[in-house]
Design a protein around this motif. Sequence first.
Motif, mmCIF file in Angstrom:
data_model
loop_
_atom_site.group_PDB
_atom_site.id
_atom_site.type_symbol
_atom_site.label_atom_id
_atom_site.label_comp_id
_atom_site.label_asym_id
_atom_site.label_seq_id
_atom_site.Cartn_x
_atom_site.Cartn_y
_atom_site.Cartn_z
ATOM 1 N N SER A 121 6.024 4.068 -12.667
ATOM 2 C CA SER A 121 5.002 2.843 -12.684
ATOM 3 C C SER A 121 4.964 1.990 -11.513
ATOM 4 O O SER A 121 6.214 1.699 -10.993
ATOM 5 N N LEU A 122 4.122 2.048 -10.447
ATOM 6 C CA LEU A 122 4.063 1.119 -9.287
ATOM 7 C C LEU A 122 5.266 1.574 -8.342
ATOM 8 O O LEU A 122 5.788 0.991 -7.750
ATOM 9 N N GLY A 123 5.783 3.021 -8.520
ATOM 10 C CA GLY A 123 6.589 3.416 -7.482
ATOM 11 C C GLY A 123 8.274 3.338 -7.983
ATOM 12 O O GLY A 123 9.120 3.619 -7.231
ATOM 13 N N LEU A 124 8.111 2.847 -9.160
ATOM 14 C CA LEU A 124 9.763 2.569 -9.803
ATOM 15 C C LEU A 124 9.632 3.159 -11.228
ATOM 16 O O LEU A 124 8.567 3.492 -11.935
ATOM 17 N N PRO A 125 10.915 3.836 -11.481
ATOM 18 C CA PRO A 125 11.075 4.530 -13.064
ATOM 19 C C PRO A 125 10.571 3.465 -14.174
ATOM 20 O O PRO A 125 10.900 2.608 -14.191
ATOM 21 N N THR A 126 9.765 4.276 -15.071
ATOM 22 C CA THR A 126 9.395 3.588 -16.205
ATOM 23 C C THR A 126 9.915 4.168 -17.431
ATOM 24 O O THR A 126 9.586 5.382 -17.706
ATOM 25 N N VAL A 142 18.207 12.988 -6.376
ATOM 26 C CA VAL A 142 17.654 14.114 -7.264
ATOM 27 C C VAL A 142 16.141 13.814 -7.405
ATOM 28 O O VAL A 142 15.579 14.868 -8.037
ATOM 29 N N ASP A 143 15.728 12.762 -6.813
ATOM 30 C CA ASP A 143 14.320 12.695 -6.738
ATOM 31 C C ASP A 143 13.639 11.576 -6.085
ATOM 32 O O ASP A 143 14.545 10.741 -5.736
ATOM 33 N N THR A 144 12.577 11.951 -5.308
ATOM 34 C CA THR A 144 11.775 10.877 -4.420
ATOM 35 C C THR A 144 10.460 10.778 -4.841
ATOM 36 O O THR A 144 9.916 11.721 -5.336
ATOM 37 N N HIS A 145 9.938 9.612 -4.904
ATOM 38 C CA HIS A 145 8.432 9.435 -5.446
ATOM 39 C C HIS A 145 7.896 8.378 -4.385
ATOM 40 O O HIS A 145 8.297 7.375 -3.625
ATOM 41 N N THR A 146 6.657 8.921 -3.934
ATOM 42 C CA THR A 146 5.645 8.201 -2.908
ATOM 43 C C THR A 146 4.314 7.682 -3.415
ATOM 44 O O THR A 146 3.791 8.528 -4.168
ATOM 45 N N VAL A 147 4.011 6.347 -3.197
ATOM 46 C CA VAL A 147 2.804 6.041 -3.384
ATOM 47 C C VAL A 147 2.027 5.758 -2.017
ATOM 48 O O VAL A 147 2.825 4.874 -1.248
ATOM 49 N N GLY A 148 0.979 6.190 -1.826
ATOM 50 C CA GLY A 148 0.245 5.890 -0.720
ATOM 51 C C GLY A 148 0.480 6.994 0.265
ATOM 52 O O GLY A 148 1.456 7.791 0.329
ATOM 53 N N SER A 149 -0.052 7.049 1.489
ATOM 54 C CA SER A 149 0.059 8.010 2.558
ATOM 55 C C SER A 149 -0.003 7.508 3.873
ATOM 56 O O SER A 149 -0.338 6.298 4.128
ATOM 57 N N GLY A 150 0.562 8.319 4.936
ATOM 58 C CA GLY A 150 0.357 7.829 6.419
ATOM 59 C C GLY A 150 1.556 7.229 6.695
ATOM 60 O O GLY A 150 1.716 6.979 7.929
ATOM 61 N N ASN A 157 3.281 -7.672 3.954
ATOM 62 C CA ASN A 157 4.356 -7.856 3.258
ATOM 63 C C ASN A 157 5.116 -6.478 2.812
ATOM 64 O O ASN A 157 4.448 -5.499 2.865
ATOM 65 N N MET A 158 6.540 -6.709 2.650
ATOM 66 C CA MET A 158 7.337 -5.681 2.345
ATOM 67 C C MET A 158 7.997 -5.973 1.140
ATOM 68 O O MET A 158 7.935 -7.226 0.712
ATOM 69 N N GLN A 163 0.785 -1.101 -0.062
ATOM 70 C CA GLN A 163 0.015 0.011 0.119
ATOM 71 C C GLN A 163 0.961 1.206 -0.085
ATOM 72 O O GLN A 163 0.578 2.267 -0.532
ATOM 73 N N ASN A 164 2.052 1.066 0.677
ATOM 74 C CA ASN A 164 2.957 2.290 0.591
ATOM 75 C C ASN A 164 4.356 1.898 0.046
ATOM 76 O O ASN A 164 4.849 1.118 0.560
ATOM 77 N N ARG A 165 4.724 2.871 -1.068
ATOM 78 C CA ARG A 165 5.886 2.421 -1.754
ATOM 79 C C ARG A 165 6.639 3.940 -1.835
ATOM 80 O O ARG A 165 6.049 4.889 -2.016
ATOM 81 N N PHE A 166 7.951 3.945 -1.674
ATOM 82 C CA PHE A 166 8.816 4.922 -1.783
ATOM 83 C C PHE A 166 10.114 4.661 -2.647
ATOM 84 O O PHE A 166 10.841 3.661 -2.127
ATOM 85 N N PHE A 167 10.385 5.597 -3.581
ATOM 86 C CA PHE A 167 11.620 5.411 -4.110
ATOM 87 C C PHE A 167 12.347 6.687 -4.163
ATOM 88 O O PHE A 167 12.185 7.834 -4.137
#
Length: 404
Positions: A193-198, A142-150, A177-178, A127-131
């Motif tokens: 896409s899904l928290g990863l560079p595409t 140089v960049d961060t990307h977040t999917v989900g909150s909390g 799971n993680m 539910q929560n992803r971070f790159f």
Amino acid sequence: GSVATRINAQGLIENVASGQSRLDYPMIDGVQKGCPHHILEPERTNLIADSIEISQFTQSNTSVIDNNIISPDGTLNASKVTEQNVSGVHYVGAGLTGGAGEYTWSCFLKQGTSRYAGMRAVVNGFQNRFFVNVDLSNGSVVDTHTVGSGTTWEYYVHKYPNGWYRLVIQAANGSGNMDMSISSSNVAQPNYSLGLPTYLGSTNNNFYVWGAQFEAGAFETSFIKTNGTIVTRSAETATGAGNSTTFNDSEGVLMAEISALADDLTSREINISDGSLNNTIAFIYNQPSNNIRFLVRASATTYVDINVVITDITISNKVAFKYKENSFSTFINGFELGSDNSGLVPTGNVLNELSLTRSSSREFYGKTKQLQYFDSALADTQLEQLTSWQSFRDMANGQLYTIE
């Protein structure tokens, strides 16, 4: 009780045998500088079963060659990850399990033909992803990307010799799971896409990976090598130095140059005592944030309890605590920051050991560059000199600043 690693005088990661002290050398901007510190760490388990052979990871639109380049331990055992000529995400990854709590992900990255690469951490059943995307030419994020909150994510990049960087991510898992994914990236701010560079990959693009680690805990610890199975590094302790003829009950000074592994609000103690809490002279990392507590107890009664909040307990600080009946003072980095002119000290020649713990809940997990005891109460001018930096460069190196 187990093998553990350190950074040696050449700036390389190496094993230290069970039962031996680890003298870990500081790194400043990827270069080993200065004197080593004695490091003590809590028990940790690397839950990645293959931390070196990245070919054992799940691969998506990539190919992996192990033992392709010299790693941070100075041997030919780091892996080369190359993209495939397809559109999508390009990563190597590992599914992870664990209960609720704090976790830390880390891996070592080095630039190949690809300038950018990073790592994604996943909690709470995806539910929560971070790159975190890193420019491997200089180690900058140089960049961060977040999917989900909390979820609160923390991240760091540590520079090592020979172009290697250790990328660290920290977060809490609630349930589920993680995952860990190590990915190439085509630009500084890619599409995701899904928290990863595409993007459209190329077999001309590659980067290097070594030393993947996933551990339960709120901060990263020294690298734990695995090869087909998870490995646990035992907790370390240092106790029992000196005896009753070493220490003066009525007056003295306890001094150390120390840094905490993290400002995690847990109690971490260095003391001289009778082996119990009844009679003790101590300083303690304690709550609130960046607090050092100075404590004197005699015959099971607390007579002095001074708390000092400093800028940062995770950098090296020179700390001294003078004790004498009705005369107590604390000096940190050349300044008197606390005093108490009322209180008793232990009597009866009961102080008989120096210890970097009081109990299993107060192990001193940290870095100790020097530890001194004086059997008389030094003058303020002496305490100032004892805890002062000898020069600007000495202070900068001691506190791991970069001098430009």
